[in-house]
Design an enzyme around this catalytic site. Structure first.
Site, PDB file in Angstrom:
ATOM      1  N   CYS A  56       4.190   0.855  -6.735  1.00 22.63           N
ATOM      2  CA  CYS A  56       3.573  -0.477  -6.815  1.00 22.63           C
ATOM      3  C   CYS A  56       3.080  -0.810  -8.224  1.00 22.63           C
ATOM      4  CB  CYS A  56       2.434  -0.589  -5.809  1.00 22.63           C
ATOM      5  SG  CYS A  56       1.265   0.786  -5.813  1.00 22.63           S
ATOM      6  N   HIS A 106      -3.147  -4.924  -8.236  1.00 23.96           N
ATOM      7  CA  HIS A 106      -3.225  -3.986  -9.356  1.00 23.96           C
ATOM      8  C   HIS A 106      -3.264  -4.767 -10.665  1.00 23.96           C
ATOM      9  CE1 HIS A 106      -2.692  -0.889  -6.549  1.00 23.96           C
ATOM     10  NE2 HIS A 106      -1.474  -0.464  -6.835  1.00 23.96           N
TER      11      HIS A 106
END
Length: 390
Positions: A177, A279
Site C-alpha cells: 500500500c 498513508h
C-alpha cells in the site's frame, strides 16, 4: 521507466490481446478470498456496485464457512453491508466453490495466501492478489494500474511455465500500500523528465494498514511507531520492479529489468501513526537528466498525467489520477483520503530540495488505491485487453 512502456500506440504488448467490448452488458462473476477481513470488506463495498463484475462467491476461513456473511464478518466499513451480500453464505477458500467465477480477488493475509492462491491459479482461475507472496515471483507481474499495465504481457509466459501449462489461470499482484501511493507520481515524473536516479521516502502509515484488530491502542495512541516489519525492504524492492521495464532474452524469455537500464537507489523509512486510513509520504527525488525540472514544471507534469487505464475505459479509474494541491498544508488524510472514493492520489508541497532536486508530499488511501481498488482496476484492464474473456 521508459515513457513509452505504458503507451498503447507505441507498445505492442498492450495490444497483444483483443480489446474486450463490455457494451453487451454481460456480467462477469467474481469471488473474494479473505472476504471477512479489512481488505476483503473493501473489495465487497466496491464490487457491490460495479458495472461489470457481480459478486458470486465469498471465501474465508473454516470458522466462517457456512455462515451468512453478516454473521461471519465484523464489519468495519463506513457504509452498511450491501444488501445482496448480507445473506450470502461464506465458503471455504477452495477452488471448487469458485468454479463459476472468472475472476477471484484475494484479500488473504500472507500467512494463508501462498498455497491458496496457487491452488486457484492451478484450477484455471484468474487471481488478483493483494498479498505479498508472489510479488517477487519472476513470472508474476506486480501491477500498479496507473503505472505498469504493460507488465501483464508476461502472463502467457507464466501460464506456459506452470506445471502443467495453463490456459486461463494466472496470478497478478498489486503492490504494498505504501509503494503504490508514491510510485504513481514517480511514474508521472519519469514519463515527463526521464529517469530518477535516487530518492528518499519517509512514510506515515495509517493503522488500517496493519489489518484488524491491528496494532494495540496502547501502542499507537499518543504515539508514533518508527518501525513496520519488512515494510522498508518491500518499498525499496517493489519500486524497482514496478518502475522498471521488460527485457526479452535471445530465446524469447521475458524478465523484469528492475530499472537496470537506469539504476535507481531508493531509501525508505516507515512509521505507523494514529490515523485510521490514508498513508502520507514525504518524497525527495534526484533526476538523472541535468538540469532538473523546476517545481512548477513538476506541478504541471503531475496534473497532466493521464494513464492508459482511463483511456482503455476502466470504470473504476478516477477522473484525476493525481490531484495537485497548491495550499501549503495539503494533502491531509482527514480531508483528502476519500476524494474520488480513494481511487487517486493527492500531491502537495512541491518544492526544491536542497539535497536532491525536488521534494513533495503524497497522500494515498491505503485500503482503496493502496489495496482493493488497485486489484479491481487491474482486473478491468485484463478484461479490456482480452486476457480474461468472462
Amino acid at each position: 521507466m521508459d515513457p513509452t512502456d505504458n503507451d498503447i500506440s507505441t507498445n505492442p504488448s498492450l495490444s497483444r490481446y483483443p480489446r474486450h467490448n463490455m457494451q453487451d452488458g454481460k456480467q462477469i462473476k467474481v469471488g473474494v478470498l479473505g472476504a471477512t477481513g479489512t481488505v476483503g470488506q473493501r473489495f465487497i463495498t466496491l464490487l457491490a456496485a460495479h458495472p461489470w463484475f457481480t459478486l458470486h462467491t465469498l471465501g474465508a476461513s473454516s470458522r466462517s464457512a457456512g455462515k451468512s456473511y453478516y454473521k461471519a464478518a465484523t464489519w468495519k466499513q463506513t457504509t452498511p453491508i450491501p444488501p445482496k451480500v448480507r445473506e450470502m453464505i461464506v465458503q471455504e477458500c477452495k477452488p471448487e466453490y469458485f468454479a463459476d467465477c472468472a475472476i477471484v480477488f484475494s484479500g488473504l493475509d500472507a500467512d494463508a495466501a501462498g498455497d491458496i492462491e496457487a491452488a486457484f491459479r492451478a484450477a484455471e482461475l484468474a487471481v488478483f492478489s493483494n498479498a505479498k507472496n508472489y510479488r517477487r515471483d519472476p513470472n508474476v507481474p506486480l501491477i500498479v494500474p496507473f503505472v505498469n499495465a504493460s507488465h501483464m504481457s508476461i502472463i502467457p509466459q507464466q501460464r506456459a511455465l506452470h506445471n502443467p501449462p495453463l490456459k486461463q489461470g494466472f496470478i497478478v499482484t498489486n503492490a504494498n500500500c505504501a509503494t503504490t501511493g508514491y510510485v504513481i507520481p514517480l511514474a508521472a515524473l519519469e514519463k515527463a523528465f526521464g529517469p530518477i536516479e535516487s530518492l528518499i521516502v519517509t512514510t506515515m502509515q495509517a493503522v488500517s494498514g496493519a489489518g484488524y484488530p491491528g496494532i494495540s491502542s496502547l501502542d499507537i495512541m499518543d504515539n508514533v511507531v518508527p518501525y513496520i516489519s519488512g515494510e522498508e525492504e518491500k518499498i525499496e524492492w517493489e519500486t524497482l520492479k514496478i518502475l522498471g521495464g521488460m527485457a526479452d532474452s535471445d530465446d524469447g524469455v521475458k524478465s523484469f529489468d528492475m530499472h537496470s537500464r537506469h539504476p535507481l537507489r531508493v531509501s525508505a523509512s516507515c512509521n505507523r501513526v494514529p490515523v485510521i486510513d490514508g498513508h502520507t509520504e514525504c518524497v525527495s527525488v534526484r533526476f538523472a537528466v541535468r538540469p532538473p525540472p523546476s517545481p512548477q514544471q513538476v506541478r504541471e507534469a503531475l496534473t497532466a498525467f493521464a494513464p492508459d487505464a482511463r483511456a482503455l475505459g476502466c470504470p473504476s479509474a478516477p477522473r484525476h489520477t493525481i490531484t495537485v494541491h497548491e495550499e501549503p498544508d495539503r494533502p491531509q488524510p482527514r480531508l483528502d483520503r476519500y476524494f474520488q472514493d480513494g481511487a487517486g492520489v493527492s500531491v502537495g508541497r512541491i518544492r526544491q530540495c536542497q539535497v536532491l532536486d525536488i521534494k513533495f508530499v503524497v497522500l494515498a488511501n491505503n485500503v482503496s488505491i493502496g489495496a482493493a481498488t488497485s486489484s479491481i482496476i487491474n482486473a478491468e484492464i485484463a478484461v479490456l485487453k482480452g486476457i480474461i474473456t468472462g
